[in-house]
Design a protein around this motif. Structure first.
Motif, PDB file in Angstrom:
ATOM      1  N   GLU A 245     -42.120  -4.791  20.806  1.00  0.00           N
ATOM      2  CA  GLU A 245     -43.100  -3.809  20.675  1.00  0.00           C
ATOM      3  C   GLU A 245     -44.290  -4.125  19.732  1.00  0.00           C
ATOM      4  OE1 GLU A 245     -43.536  -1.313  22.565  1.00  0.00           O
ATOM      5  OE2 GLU A 245     -41.373  -0.619  23.362  1.00  0.00           O
TER       6      GLU A 245
ATOM      7  N   ARG B  25     -39.476   4.164  18.677  1.00  0.00           N
ATOM      8  CA  ARG B  25     -39.953   2.703  19.181  1.00  0.00           C
ATOM      9  C   ARG B  25     -39.320   1.696  18.817  1.00  0.00           C
ATOM     10  NH1 ARG B  25     -43.287   2.108  23.007  1.00  0.00           N
ATOM     11  NH2 ARG B  25     -44.415   4.026  22.562  1.00  0.00           N
TER      12      ARG B  25
ATOM     13  N   GLU C  85     -42.951  10.629  25.197  1.00  0.00           N
ATOM     14  CA  GLU C  85     -42.186  10.329  26.164  1.00  0.00           C
ATOM     15  C   GLU C  85     -40.860  10.301  25.745  1.00  0.00           C
ATOM     16  OE1 GLU C  85     -42.974   6.923  28.925  1.00  0.00           O
ATOM     17  OE2 GLU C  85     -41.185   6.928  29.259  1.00  0.00           O
ATOM     18  N   LEU C  86     -39.770  11.153  26.359  1.00  0.00           N
ATOM     19  CA  LEU C  86     -38.413  10.694  26.260  1.00  0.00           C
ATOM     20  C   LEU C  86     -37.559  10.286  27.307  1.00  0.00           C
ATOM     21  CD1 LEU C  86     -35.641  11.857  24.944  1.00  0.00           C
ATOM     22  CD2 LEU C  86     -36.084  14.121  25.840  1.00  0.00           C
TER      23      LEU C  86
HETATM   24  P1  ATP Z   1     -43.552   3.917  26.210  1.00  0.00           P
HETATM   25  O1  ATP Z   1     -44.748   4.262  27.286  1.00  0.00           O
HETATM   26  O2  ATP Z   1     -43.244   4.810  25.022  1.00  0.00           O
HETATM   27  O3  ATP Z   1     -43.554   2.271  25.596  1.00  0.00           O
HETATM   28  P2  ATP Z   1     -42.319   3.243  28.509  1.00  0.00           P
HETATM   29  O4  ATP Z   1     -42.895   3.869  29.530  1.00  0.00           O
HETATM   30  O5  ATP Z   1     -42.763   1.642  28.512  1.00  0.00           O
HETATM   31  O6  ATP Z   1     -42.231   3.899  27.297  1.00  0.00           O
HETATM   32  P3  ATP Z   1     -39.905   2.868  30.105  1.00  0.00           P
HETATM   33  O7  ATP Z   1     -40.107   1.296  30.664  1.00  0.00           O
HETATM   34  O8  ATP Z   1     -40.134   3.814  31.432  1.00  0.00           O
HETATM   35  O9  ATP Z   1     -40.630   3.249  28.734  1.00  0.00           O
HETATM   36  O10 ATP Z   1     -38.498   3.046  29.643  1.00  0.00           O
HETATM   37  C1  ATP Z   1     -37.727   4.162  29.908  1.00  0.00           C
HETATM   38  C2  ATP Z   1     -37.321   4.981  28.781  1.00  0.00           C
HETATM   39  O11 ATP Z   1     -36.886   3.848  27.693  1.00  0.00           O
HETATM   40  C3  ATP Z   1     -38.369   5.450  27.939  1.00  0.00           C
HETATM   41  O12 ATP Z   1     -38.656   6.967  28.469  1.00  0.00           O
HETATM   42  C4  ATP Z   1     -37.867   5.814  26.523  1.00  0.00           C
HETATM   43  O13 ATP Z   1     -37.069   6.877  26.296  1.00  0.00           O
HETATM   44  C5  ATP Z   1     -37.091   4.539  26.456  1.00  0.00           C
HETATM   45  N1  ATP Z   1     -37.686   3.342  25.913  1.00  0.00           N
HETATM   46  C6  ATP Z   1     -38.606   2.504  26.232  1.00  0.00           C
HETATM   47  N2  ATP Z   1     -39.160   1.747  25.250  1.00  0.00           N
HETATM   48  C7  ATP Z   1     -38.381   2.067  23.880  1.00  0.00           C
HETATM   49  C8  ATP Z   1     -38.421   1.378  22.630  1.00  0.00           C
HETATM   50  N3  ATP Z   1     -39.251   0.679  22.358  1.00  0.00           N
HETATM   51  N4  ATP Z   1     -37.549   2.286  21.913  1.00  0.00           N
HETATM   52  C9  ATP Z   1     -36.881   3.278  22.122  1.00  0.00           C
HETATM   53  N5  ATP Z   1     -36.826   3.617  23.380  1.00  0.00           N
HETATM   54  C10 ATP Z   1     -37.403   3.094  24.333  1.00  0.00           C
END
Ligand code: ATP
Length: 510
Positions: free
Chosen positions: A251, A260, A331-332
């Motif tokens: 990230e 994150r 987002e959760l």
């Molecule tokens: P964001 O927009 O916040 O980066 P994302 O849309 O990339 O998230 P997804 O690829 O849809 O996330 O991943 C599904 C789920 O995994 C997310 O809803 C979130 O709860 C979790 N998630 C994603 N990235 C992370 C992270 N770096 N750390 C913790 N949880 C994460």
């Protein structure tokens, strides 16, 4: 308590009470990587179990798997991650801080949202019971201006991301006069694409090594196993495959504790459906997942849906379930209608058929997929933030209590001998020995009883059981309830039933 203070309190409480530590802390830690400690791992396991049961045990057409983190590298070519799993990165030249360009723009829109809400609140106060919100929102010039501004910005953001027009993202940031949130500087670099996958190598010698990636999502482990599971489980469409496991993303900005992380855990379920029926199932899973969240009593007002304007390359509909964290709604969980993109891509790259023969239609097809994807660590954070309370009691004193749903609490009951003599510790130990077959139980005989109660409050233990001299006479104990602090006398033989009733999956999930 201000939200920023609240969040700081959450982080320090998580450390002080053995929930979460920075990874390799003795070496100053590793940015955005965390370890779950003795209480944290219990809470995390309980959340995972609550999810797993609701998915796998409560649905006869959903099965679970545990795929490997390392996968054949072509997987990530087929899924589009090698070419498209990028975030647009921008640096502030003065502060040297790095940001996601899209997030800076989204946060600007969130500010417009807040301004809109302020206008609504003001009007609500002015007009009282006569207030017609719908009418106000559709006629008030200021609200209309904010809304149309926001819509235009999000549309342009979606367009630029879709076309990978990075120059336009920079122009948009400049036009909106967005400043570095920490320093106020507007001296920005160009926007660049940054791939979030961690690379690694397989093999012992330089000539024979293969470049691999740590999986950035668990979903692909499900797609590549589609046929294996469908055949060996004799699954019929519609059916689902669930999985919980680690995922890794490099990230760009990772500053919000476990929200994150660079190494995190996902709980995902891919639901395979007939082409053309995906929207029905998309709506079904949106509703079902929201119900699951609400079952934990974290407050209806703390959840909202956020429909995506900017769809990922594989999706034809997508929504987030957002939670009201101390730093705002974020987002959760994601619910995505992923079409047949992934299975078709794996068919193309592997040369293997990934289809289902539908006896009712008498034909084979590549199923469509609706996915529910929740971050286990983000769920942990939501529950932890929501449960941590600083309460002022009637006598003016205060207590810190973690009002965790009993079913998720790390320790279900603490067994406390009133004094360390007269045979009370022995009786307490006997009770522990009996209950620990079924529950995570803790014995504690240090300090005065009041302090022991507070210690258990702080880690969220729903019941404290105190053994005193009367216990020796009539086999009764005092049970103290964490939330009400009420105490009552019950028989030793009743303790187990009390705990059992408070953590019944049926009662919580129904
Ligand atoms: P964001 O927009 O916040 O980066 P994302 O849309 O990339 O998230 P997804 O690829 O849809 O996330 O991943 C599904 C789920 O995994 C997310 O809803 C979130 O709860 C979790 N998630 C994603 N990235 C992370 C992270 N770096 N750390 C913790 N949880 C994460």
């Amino acid at each position: 308590m201000a939200n920023e203070d609240k969040f700081k309190k959450v982080i320090s409480h998580a450390k002080e009470y053995g929930f979460i530590f920075s990874s390799s802390e003795i070496y100053e830690g590793l940015n955005a990587v965390y370890d779950y400690a003795q209480n944290g791992v219990e809470l995390k396991n309980n959340i995972r179990e609550y999810w797993w049961r609701s998915m796998v045990y409560m649905n006869q057409n959903i099965v679970g798997i545990d795929a490997a983190i390392l996968m054949h590298p072509t997987t990530w070519k087929a899924s589009g991650h090698v070419d498209a799993f990028n975030d647009p990165l921008i640096d502030n030249k003065d502060s040297k801080k790095r940001y996601r360009a899209d997030v800076l723009i989204e946060e600007y829109c969130e500010k417009l949202n807040k301004k809109t809400q302020k206008e609504i609140d003001k009007a609500q106060k002015r007009f009282g019971d006569d207030f017609d919100e719908e009418k106000f929102v559709s006629t008030n010039t200021r609200v209309l201006k904010y809304k149309s501004q926001q819509k235009e910005i999000l549309k342009r953001l979606a367009r630029s991301l879709e076309a990978e027009d990075l120059a336009d993202l920079k122009t948009l940031i400049e036009e909106l006069e967005i400043a570095d949130p920490e320093t106020g500087s507007k001296n920005w670099s160009e926007v660049r694409q940054f791939n979030l996958m961690f690379g690694t190598k397989l093999g012992a010698t330089a000539e024979s090594t293969t470049d691999l990636y740590l999986r950035p999502e668990t979903a692909q482990g499900i797609f590549v196993n589609f046929s294996n599971i469908q055949k060996t489980g004799r699954m019929k469409i519609p059916f689902g495959i669930a999985q919980s496991g680690k995922a890794f993303r490099n990230e760009i900005v990772a500053r919000q504790f476990i929200f994150r992380m660079r190494e995190f855990e996902q709980m995902e379920m891919q639901f395979f459906v007939r082409p053309g029926e995906e929207m029905k199932w998309y709506e079904y899973w949106k509703e079902t997942r929201l119900k699951w969240h609400l079952s934990l009593e974290l407050g209806k007002e703390n959840f909202r849906f956020h429909e995506h304007e900017n769809l990922a390359h594989y999706a034809n509909a997508a929504t987030d379930i957002e939670f009201n964290y101390p730093f705002g709604f974020k987002e959760l969980e994601g619910i995505h209608s992923r079409t047949d993109f992934d299975l078709k891509a794996h068919e193309k790259y592997s040369g293997k058929k990934l289809q289902f023969f539908d006896p009712e239609l008498n034909k084979s097809y590549v199923p469509y997929v609706v996915e529910t994807s929740i971050g286990l660590d983000r769920m942990f954070l939501a529950i932890f933030c929501n449960s941590l309370k600083n309460e002022i009691l009637k006598d003016g004193s205060s207590r810190v209590v973690l009002r965790l749903p009993a079913i998720l609490a790390p320790t279900k009951a603490a067994i406390l001998p009133l004094v360390k003599k007269d045979g009370l510790p022995e009786i307490a130990q006997e009770i522990v020995t009996d209950l620990q077959w079924d529950y995570n139980i803790k014995y504690d005989d240090k300090d005065a009883i009041g302090r022991r109660y507070r210690r258990q409050d702080a880690v969220g233990t729903p019941f404290c059981i105190t053994i005193d001299h009367q216990t020796k006479e009539d086999q009764s104990v005092t049970i103290r309830y964490r939330d009400t602090m009420k105490q009552e006398r019950i028989a030793i033989s009743e303790i187990s039933e009390k705990i059992k009733n408070s953590i019944s999956y049926r009662a919580w999930l129904e």
